[in-house]
Design an enzyme around this catalytic site. Structure first.
Site, PDB file in Angstrom:
ATOM      1  N   HIS A  42     -51.054 -23.911 -77.304  1.00 39.65           N
ATOM      2  CA  HIS A  42     -49.943 -24.669 -76.733  1.00 39.65           C
ATOM      3  C   HIS A  42     -50.177 -26.162 -76.965  1.00 39.65           C
ATOM      4  CE1 HIS A  42     -53.086 -24.561 -73.637  1.00 39.65           C
ATOM      5  NE2 HIS A  42     -52.694 -25.794 -73.391  1.00 39.65           N
ATOM      6  N   HIS A 127     -51.362 -32.666 -79.483  1.00 37.39           N
ATOM      7  CA  HIS A 127     -52.427 -31.877 -80.111  1.00 37.39           C
ATOM      8  C   HIS A 127     -52.443 -30.461 -79.551  1.00 37.39           C
ATOM      9  CE1 HIS A 127     -54.314 -33.073 -76.346  1.00 37.39           C
ATOM     10  NE2 HIS A 127     -55.136 -32.058 -76.504  1.00 37.39           N
TER      11      HIS A 127
END
Length: 190
Positions: A42, A127
Site C-alpha cells: 500500500h 512510497h
C-alpha cells in the site's frame, strides 16, 4: 485499533511489482532483509496509530469527505529509494503526485479533526515499502535495479482506512495483516 489511510494498488500493479521484487530477492544479501508481503502492499497517506473505537466513525466520515473533495487521478509505481541508511527499501510513484500529496494532507487533517493524535507533520513522500532491515545496510544495488522499474498506470478511485494487525505469534518473518475497514470513493460521483 491500529489504523492508517492508504491507497491500495490493484492486482495488475502488484503483480508487476511482485515480478520486480523476485529479481531483487535474487540479489546477494537479500536474505538479510525482511521483505513485505504482497497482500499488504500500500501507499500510506496518513498513519494514525492506535485509535479509540469511539473515534473510528468520525474518522471514517471525515475521510469520506476528504475523498469526495479529491478527483480520481492516475498513478504508477516507478523507481525506488531508501530511508534510514537502508533500513527501509521502497518503490516510488509517478503520475498525479500533486493530487496524491493533497489527499495525504487531507487524510492527515481528517485524523486531527476527528481527535486522533497524528504526531508531527512531515512532508509526504510517496512510497510503497518493499523491505526493512534492523540495522543500516547498503541497499544501493536494489535501488539501482528499481531505477529501471515502471509499473502499469492505474486510476486511483478510492481512499482506504486500513487496520493493521501486528504479528503476535513471535514466529520469525511473520507479516502484519492489513484489513480495509472502510473505502471511500474519490470525486463527486461517489
Amino acid at each position: 485499533m491500529r489504523l492508517f489511510a492508504a491507497v491500495l494498488p490493484p492486482e495488475d500493479v502488484t503483480a508487476a511489482l511482485a515480478a520486480e521484487v523476485a529479481v531483487l530477492r535474487s540479489l546477494p544479501g537479500a536474505d538479510g532483509l525482511r521483505w513485505t508481503g504482497r497482500p499488504g502492499w500500500h501507499l500510506t497517506l496518513a498513519f494514525y496509530g492506535e485509535v479509540d473505537d469511539e473515534l473510528v466513525p468520525e474518522l471514517s466520515a471525515r475521510l469520506a469527505r476528504a475523498a469526495h473533495r479529491t478527483a480520481p487521478f492516475e498513478l504508477a509505481l516507478r523507481g525506488g529509494g531508501q530511508f534510514g541508511r537502508g533500513r527501509a527499501l521502497w518503490a516510488g510513484a509517478e503520475g498525479g503526485l500533486a493530487t496524491l500529496r493533497l489527499l495525504a494532507d487531507r487524510a492527515e487533517a481528517a485524523g486531527r479533526r476527528a481527535g486522533v493524535a497524528t504526531g508531527e507533520h512531515r512532508r509526504y513522500k510517496p512510497h510503497l515499502t518493499l523491505a526493512r532491515s534492523r540495522q543500516a545496510c547498503d541497499v544501493r544495488p536494489y535501488v539501482e535495479v528499481l531505477a529501471g522499474f515502471t509499473g502499469p498506470t492505474w486510476t486511483v478511485t478510492d481512499l482506504a482506512l486500513v487496520r493493521s494487525h501486528l504479528p503476535e505469534s513471535g514466529v520469525p518473518g511473520e507479516q502484519p495483516r492489513y484489513e480495509a475497514v472502510a473505502r471511500s470513493p474519490l470525486g463527486s460521483s461517489g
